[in-house]
Design a protein around this motif. Structure first.
Motif, PDB file in Angstrom:
ATOM      1  N   LEU A  28      -5.619   3.204  -5.649  1.00 59.55           N
ATOM      2  CA  LEU A  28      -4.746   2.402  -4.792  1.00 59.55           C
ATOM      3  C   LEU A  28      -5.034   0.920  -4.990  1.00 59.55           C
ATOM      4  O   LEU A  28      -4.130   0.110  -5.168  1.00 59.55           O
ATOM      5  CB  LEU A  28      -4.962   2.794  -3.327  1.00 59.55           C
ATOM      6  CG  LEU A  28      -4.165   1.998  -2.290  1.00 59.55           C
ATOM      7  CD1 LEU A  28      -2.705   2.393  -2.328  1.00 59.55           C
ATOM      8  CD2 LEU A  28      -4.725   2.198  -0.889  1.00 59.55           C
ATOM      9  N   TRP A  74       0.857   4.221  -2.626  1.00 60.86           N
ATOM     10  CA  TRP A  74       0.430   5.523  -2.131  1.00 60.86           C
ATOM     11  C   TRP A  74       1.517   6.580  -2.361  1.00 60.86           C
ATOM     12  O   TRP A  74       1.232   7.725  -2.700  1.00 60.86           O
ATOM     13  CB  TRP A  74       0.053   5.478  -0.648  1.00 60.86           C
ATOM     14  CG  TRP A  74      -0.327   6.844  -0.174  1.00 60.86           C
ATOM     15  CD1 TRP A  74       0.446   7.723   0.527  1.00 60.86           C
ATOM     16  CD2 TRP A  74      -1.549   7.534  -0.455  1.00 60.86           C
ATOM     17  NE1 TRP A  74      -0.222   8.906   0.708  1.00 60.86           N
ATOM     18  CE2 TRP A  74      -1.448   8.807   0.122  1.00 60.86           C
ATOM     19  CE3 TRP A  74      -2.724   7.176  -1.142  1.00 60.86           C
ATOM     20  CZ2 TRP A  74      -2.483   9.750   0.039  1.00 60.86           C
ATOM     21  CZ3 TRP A  74      -3.750   8.108  -1.224  1.00 60.86           C
ATOM     22  CH2 TRP A  74      -3.615   9.369  -0.633  1.00 60.86           C
ATOM     23  N   PHE A  95      -4.804  10.673   2.788  1.00 60.41           N
ATOM     24  CA  PHE A  95      -3.994   9.560   3.274  1.00 60.41           C
ATOM     25  C   PHE A  95      -4.715   8.814   4.393  1.00 60.41           C
ATOM     26  O   PHE A  95      -4.685   7.591   4.460  1.00 60.41           O
ATOM     27  CB  PHE A  95      -2.637  10.093   3.750  1.00 60.41           C
ATOM     28  CG  PHE A  95      -1.772   9.057   4.405  1.00 60.41           C
ATOM     29  CD1 PHE A  95      -1.232   8.018   3.661  1.00 60.41           C
ATOM     30  CD2 PHE A  95      -1.486   9.128   5.762  1.00 60.41           C
ATOM     31  CE1 PHE A  95      -0.419   7.070   4.262  1.00 60.41           C
ATOM     32  CE2 PHE A  95      -0.671   8.179   6.362  1.00 60.41           C
ATOM     33  CZ  PHE A  95      -0.141   7.150   5.612  1.00 60.41           C
ATOM     34  N   THR A  97      -8.105   7.004   3.162  1.00 57.89           N
ATOM     35  CA  THR A  97      -7.910   5.956   2.162  1.00 57.89           C
ATOM     36  C   THR A  97      -7.294   4.741   2.856  1.00 57.89           C
ATOM     37  O   THR A  97      -6.427   4.909   3.710  1.00 57.89           O
ATOM     38  CB  THR A  97      -6.974   6.477   1.049  1.00 57.89           C
ATOM     39  OG1 THR A  97      -7.535   7.661   0.510  1.00 57.89           O
ATOM     40  CG2 THR A  97      -6.784   5.460  -0.053  1.00 57.89           C
ATOM     41  N   VAL A 153      -4.831   2.876   3.375  1.00 55.47           N
ATOM     42  CA  VAL A 153      -3.404   2.620   3.161  1.00 55.47           C
ATOM     43  C   VAL A 153      -2.858   1.876   4.373  1.00 55.47           C
ATOM     44  O   VAL A 153      -2.254   0.821   4.248  1.00 55.47           O
ATOM     45  CB  VAL A 153      -2.629   3.944   2.971  1.00 55.47           C
ATOM     46  CG1 VAL A 153      -1.155   3.652   2.674  1.00 55.47           C
ATOM     47  CG2 VAL A 153      -3.241   4.781   1.871  1.00 55.47           C
ATOM     48  N   ASN A 195       0.816  -1.216   0.000  1.00 53.58           N
ATOM     49  CA  ASN A 195       0.000   0.000   0.000  1.00 53.58           C
ATOM     50  C   ASN A 195       0.850   1.267   0.000  1.00 53.58           C
ATOM     51  O   ASN A 195       0.575   2.215  -0.729  1.00 53.58           O
ATOM     52  CB  ASN A 195      -0.921   0.015   1.215  1.00 53.58           C
ATOM     53  CG  ASN A 195      -2.151  -0.859   1.004  1.00 53.58           C
ATOM     54  OD1 ASN A 195      -2.368  -1.363  -0.097  1.00 53.58           O
ATOM     55  ND2 ASN A 195      -2.934  -1.039   2.045  1.00 53.58           N
ATOM     56  N   MET A 196       1.896   1.289   0.825  1.00 55.68           N
ATOM     57  CA  MET A 196       2.712   2.499   0.916  1.00 55.68           C
ATOM     58  C   MET A 196       3.461   2.767  -0.383  1.00 55.68           C
ATOM     59  O   MET A 196       3.625   3.913  -0.789  1.00 55.68           O
ATOM     60  CB  MET A 196       3.720   2.385   2.079  1.00 55.68           C
ATOM     61  CG  MET A 196       3.224   2.935   3.390  1.00 55.68           C
ATOM     62  SD  MET A 196       2.358   4.513   3.291  1.00 55.68           S
ATOM     63  CE  MET A 196       3.713   5.623   2.942  1.00 55.68           C
TER      64      MET A 196
END
Lengths: 279, 248
Positions: A233, A96, A204, A207, A209, A92-93
């Motif tokens: 994402l 993102w 952020f 979402t 993440v 995810n990061m």
């Protein structure tokens, strides 16, 4: 909307045929000038880390630190098994960082290119694509974290992962429109970059993440299904983790892309020539 | 065939003060009470005012005028960077604009890397630019310095490098804002030779300068600019005479 143009020329008029023609030519010439935007994108990264010993691998190292520290804390906080949570966080990061990097850089795309734009008749699209190039290079450095994390926690990748490629392609197409809109408006309104930064911060957190939609329950629907950030994402991150993104994510991403272009193209056609006046 | 045709070209540059640039004041202006009859947040500078002008191959145009008369802005219209806010400018042919020759050079990168970075903007491919590195090293007399970052260069060395890269390509239209004085005496002569060579090969030359001798040497037509307007158009001798009589 006369305020946007700055000159007292009355109402916002729709782009003329000539505006459309010049805007189309700008974009085509911009896309074809691949040598310029790759070189600019690479130089941006090279310059940023020039005097450091680790060089551009600081990008990778920073991501590794973030994933390791946040992974431990949040897996405890959320009461999730670490072998489950850290791979999720790493994927995810990475995605993102691409999204937020593009949005952040878009705010300064034309301002940063002021010296070029004031001297030469360069296609403005070059500097839009440069932002995408720069952030794709960063993605290239971050993405190596994923196989390492998978290896460390015994996650076996599945063939579903190839779905990340069309997902990424759609994300880049949408990012072009976002960058076009944001760079143009941010050149005219110099408070907008700060506003965009703040909105991105909020995005952020709303979402998924750091968290999973399941953790929120019913109301996750609004945060995940209606949130375009979540859609983009998921169409890239989910396949990497072996999940097929649901149709709703694709529908949202496609629709968002269409809307973005419906705004970006007339805006660019109408104000392309004004950008240099706003620098 | 190279040509430049301006028809009633005007460049009005809006200067926003801090309030004019902010998004908030635009919102407030709409939700607030009565609008101000004149918009005091925006000052408009008319840098070029209603110029109609046409240049064809063989034209060597001298731009004459005081500081702020609009010479540089007019050159930027010729380069295509500024599209007139009203009126039109049609430019055909490739343009070499030596207005800011250090444009895009990066102090952290080496001289050689900067040759490539600057080279793609003057119309070279990355490969062509790389192949030119030895030639530029020799011509600019920078030699092994090209392996060092640009920030270690003296301003003279920086100019030499920028000049060498900016002048590798011959284009149809050549734009100059003052002749570039580069380096010590020997090198200046070499640079002058190179720029004269570029002028000879260009179809159209536009040169802004305060030095009447230079203008007389290189130009065959002159325009006198005052507050963005062309106030006189004719031979270089006539126009320089008119300019100096005004200044006196």
């Amino acid at each position: 909307m006369a305020a946007l143009d700055g000159v007292a020329m009355g109402a916002l008029v729709w782009p003329t045929k000539r505006d459309w023609r010049l805007a189309a030519s700008d974009m085509v010439r911009g896309l074809l000038a691949w040598e310029i935007w790759t070189l600019l994108g690479v130089s941006d990264i090279r310059q940023r880390y020039k005097r450091s010993r680790l060089g551009q691998f600081w990008i990778t190292a920073s991501m590794a630190f973030f994933v390791a520290s946040t992974g431990v804390v949040y897996s405890l906080l959320f009461n999730q098994p670490i072998y489950d949570y850290v791979p999720l966080l790493a994927v995810n990061m990475t995605v993102w960082t691409l999204i937020s990097g593009i949005v952040t850089d878009s705010t300064t795309a034309f301002v940063q290119a002021g010296m070029y734009l004031r001297q030469d008749a360069l296609p403005k699209a070059i500097f839009v694509i440069r932002v995408l190039t720069r952030n794709l290079i960063i993605l290239g450095h971050n993405i190596v974290i994923i196989p390492l994390v998978f290896l460390a926690f015994g996650v076996v990748p599945t063939p579903v992962a190839v779905l990340a490629i069309p997902g990424l392609a759609l994300l880049i197409v949408a990012a072009f429109a976002v960058t076009l809109i944001s760079s143009l408006l941010c050149t005219r309104f110099r408070d907008l970059p700060q506003i965009v930064q703040n909105l991105l911060q909020i995005a952020f957190f709303v979402t998924p993440v750091l968290w999973r939609p399941e953790q929120i329950g019913e109301s996750a629907f609004y945060l995940v299904a209606l949130n375009p950030f979540a859609a983009f994402l998921r169409i890239v991150a989910d396949p990497l983790r072996g999940q097929v993104p649901d149709a709703l994510a694709y529908a949202n991403a496609l629709l968002s892309t269409l809307i973005l272009f419906a705004i970006a193209l007339p805006l660019f056609a109408r104000f392309r020539a004004r950008i240099v006046y706003w620098l | 065939m190279a040509s430049i045709t301006l028809t009633n070209a005007t460049v009005e540059i809006p200067i926003y003060n801090a309030r004019g640039r902010s998004f908030r004041s635009n919102i407030l202006r709409h939700v607030g009470g009565r609008l101000e009859p004149d918009n005091r947040d925006v000052v408009i500078v008319r840098a070029v005012n209603d110029i109609t002008l046409s240049l064809k191959p063989g034209d060597r145009l001298a731009l004459i005028g005081h500081n702020g008369a609009g010479k540089s802005t007019l050159l930027r219209i010729f380069s295509g960077a500024y599209e007139p806010s009203t009126g039109t400018a049609e430019i055909s042919g490739t343009v070499s604009s030596l207005l800011e020759i250090t444009m895009g050079m990066d102090p952290e990168l080496t001289g050689a890397e900067n040759i490539v970075l600057r080279g793609v903007f003057v119309g070279l491919s990355i490969d062509e630019a790389r192949r030119l590195i030895p030639e530029i090293a020799e011509w600019s007399e920078l030699g092994e310095y090209l392996a060092l970052p640009l920030r270690t260069y003296s301003s003279g060395m920086l100019l030499r490098l920028a000049f060498a890269v900016s002048t590798v390509r011959h284009r149809d239209i050549l734009l100059l804002d003052e002749l570039i004085g580069v380096g010590d005496m020997n090198f200046a002569a070499k640079a002058r030779q190179r720029i004269e060579d570029m002028m000879d090969r260009a179809d159209i030359l536009a040169l802004a300068s305060h030095d009447t001798n230079i203008l007389k040497q290189y130009c065959n037509r002159a325009i006198l600019l005052r507050q963005g307007c062309v106030v006189a158009d004719g031979s270089v001798d006539d126009i320089t005479r008119e300019y100096s009589s005004q200044s006196a």
